[in-house]
Structure formats: structure tokens, C-alpha cells
Design a protein around this motif. Structure first.
Motif, PDB file in Angstrom:
ATOM      1  N   THR A   1       0.815  -1.212   0.000  1.00 41.44           N
ATOM      2  CA  THR A   1       0.000   0.000   0.000  1.00 41.44           C
ATOM      3  C   THR A   1       0.850   1.265   0.000  1.00 41.44           C
ATOM      4  O   THR A   1       0.331   2.366   0.154  1.00 41.44           O
ATOM      5  N   GLY A   2       2.166   1.091  -0.161  1.00 39.01           N
ATOM      6  CA  GLY A   2       3.063   2.243  -0.152  1.00 39.01           C
ATOM      7  C   GLY A   2       3.575   2.587   1.230  1.00 39.01           C
ATOM      8  O   GLY A   2       4.001   3.706   1.477  1.00 39.01           O
ATOM      9  N   ASP A   3       3.561   1.615   2.144  1.00 35.95           N
ATOM     10  CA  ASP A   3       4.144   1.827   3.465  1.00 35.95           C
ATOM     11  C   ASP A   3       5.660   1.763   3.362  1.00 35.95           C
ATOM     12  O   ASP A   3       6.197   0.970   2.586  1.00 35.95           O
ATOM     13  N   TYR A   4       6.339   2.578   4.151  1.00 37.37           N
ATOM     14  CA  TYR A   4       7.793   2.605   4.074  1.00 37.37           C
ATOM     15  C   TYR A   4       8.436   2.876   5.422  1.00 37.37           C
ATOM     16  O   TYR A   4       7.836   3.503   6.300  1.00 37.37           O
ATOM     17  N   SER A   5       9.632   2.391   5.557  1.00 41.41           N
ATOM     18  CA  SER A   5      10.521   2.708   6.663  1.00 41.41           C
ATOM     19  C   SER A   5      11.913   2.732   6.052  1.00 41.41           C
ATOM     20  O   SER A   5      12.468   1.693   5.712  1.00 41.41           O
ATOM     21  N   VAL A   6      12.452   3.927   5.860  1.00 41.61           N
ATOM     22  CA  VAL A   6      13.694   4.092   5.102  1.00 41.61           C
ATOM     23  C   VAL A   6      14.710   4.855   5.940  1.00 41.61           C
ATOM     24  O   VAL A   6      14.425   5.949   6.425  1.00 41.61           O
ATOM     25  N   SER A   7      15.895   4.280   6.074  1.00 39.21           N
ATOM     26  CA  SER A   7      16.985   4.944   6.781  1.00 39.21           C
ATOM     27  C   SER A   7      18.297   4.605   6.081  1.00 39.21           C
ATOM     28  O   SER A   7      18.796   3.491   6.191  1.00 39.21           O
ATOM     29  N   THR A   8      18.816   5.569   5.334  1.00 42.33           N
ATOM     30  CA  THR A   8      20.070   5.371   4.608  1.00 42.33           C
ATOM     31  C   THR A   8      21.227   6.183   5.197  1.00 42.33           C
ATOM     32  O   THR A   8      22.368   5.982   4.801  1.00 42.33           O
TER      33      THR A   8
END
Length: 195
Positions: free
Chosen positions: A24-31
Motif C-alpha cells: 500500500t506504499g508503506d515505508y521505513s527508510v533509513s540510509t
């Protein structure tokens, strides 16, 4: 559910990525690079592909390894989640306007990686991200995702808008291409019978 997890660990980066193509377009992003986080979040939200991405890179050197390796791992996860590609639409195209900027993206999940990137920036950085890394990110993603990717900014002035419109165009084109086409059943979308 078409999901995949990729763990990529080198002396330069440690990356864990999970994708769900039917999300559904859920995200958890850490770069560790704020602007790159923002772009991958846009990719997730507008493609409806759930993306969980954790990247620890050698940012004390520069951003190159973190940007490149995160794109390689994300492309690999998408390819893995696609499996043998049965029933997918395969092709996708989108135009993404953002105020004065317009970007076009056309792609083919062909198994033949290639990237044509036509854009440019008038400043060396966006936030803390080096703008020279954007073409490399798209080429790296296309390589491991196994897609032919054409992305072109038709016009634009604001550097933030140019970058964001590229990721949103990719997102919308990718969303079309990975969708299951009910008319295809479980057929491979190629006369060769394999992609």
C-alpha cells in the motif's frame, strides 16, 4: 504476496531491504542520507510497493557506496519479488509533473538491464546528497532489477523538483509494470516464454 528480503553486507555497507510488490506504499527508510530517504519514500508511496530499507554505509568517506549499494539491493529485492514474472503487465510509463518540472519514465521488465538517464542539475548538492549520484542510483537500480529504464526530465528549473519528479515518475511506471494483468493469467509476458 510477492515479497522479498535482501541482505547485502560488504566492507563498505550493511543493507537490509524488504519489499512487498502488492503493498500500500508503506515505508521505513533509513540510509543516513536524508534526501535519499525522502526519494525512496516517494518511490514507495507512489508505486504502492512497501519498502523497509536500513542502510549503514561508510559515509565518513563519501556517499558513493551507500547510494550505489542501496540501489543495487533495492533492485535485487524487486527482481526477487517478481519471481518468474508470470502475469505481470511488464511495461510501464508515466509523466510526473512537479510545479515547473516535467519528467517522463518508460520501463520494461525485460531481464535486459539498461538505463538511459537524461536530466541534469544546476547545483552540486540537494540537502546533503551529491547530485552526481542520481544517474548512478537509477542505473544501479535498473541493473539488478533487470529492467530497461528510460528516464528524462523534459524541462524544469528547481533542483528538488527535478529529483523528486524522477522518483515519482519511476514509481508510477513501476506500479503499472509490476501489476498482475488478469487477462494474462499466469503466462510469461514474452513470446520467448521466459524473461
Amino acid at each position: 504476496m510477492r515479497t522479498a528480503t535482501v541482505q547485502r553486507t560488504t566492507k563498505e555497507t550493511d543493507i537490509a531491504i524488504t519489499v512487498n510488490l502488492d503493498g500500500t506504499g508503506d515505508y521505513s527508510v533509513s540510509t543516513g542520507i536524508g534526501f535519499l530517504d525522502h526519494m525512496v519514500e516517494q518511490l514507495s508511496r507512489h508505486s504502492l510497493i512497501d519498502i523497509a530499507m536500513s542502510v549503514k554505509g561508510d559515509l565518513h568517506i563519501d556517499q558513493h557506496h551507500t547510494v550505489e549499494d542501496s540501489a543495487l539491493a533495492l533492485g535485487e529485492a524487486v527482481a526477487k519479488a517478481l519471481g518468474d514474472k508470470r502475469g505481470i503487465a511488464r511495461y510501464g510509463e508515466a509523466h510526473s509533473p512537479m510545479d515547473e518540472t516535467l519528467t517522463r519514465c518508460v520501463l520494461d521488465i525485460s531481464g535486459r538491464p539498461h538505463c538511459v538517464w537524461k536530466s541534469g542539475f544546476s547545483q552540486p548538492r540537494l540537502g546533503e546528497m551529491d547530485t552526481e549520484m542520481f544517474p548512478h542510483w537509477f542505473a544501479s537500480f535498473a541493473q539488478t532489477a533487470g529492467i530497461t529504464l528510460h528516464i528524462e526530465t523534459l524541462y524544469g528549473e528547481n533542483n528538488h523538483h527535478i529529483a523528486e519528479s524522477m522518483y515519482k515518475a519511476l514509481a508510477r511506471a513501476l506500479r503499472q509494470a509490476v501489476e498482475i494483468d488478469p487477462r494474462k493469467g499466469d503466462a510469461i509476458p514474452s513470446t520467448k516464454g521466459v524473461l
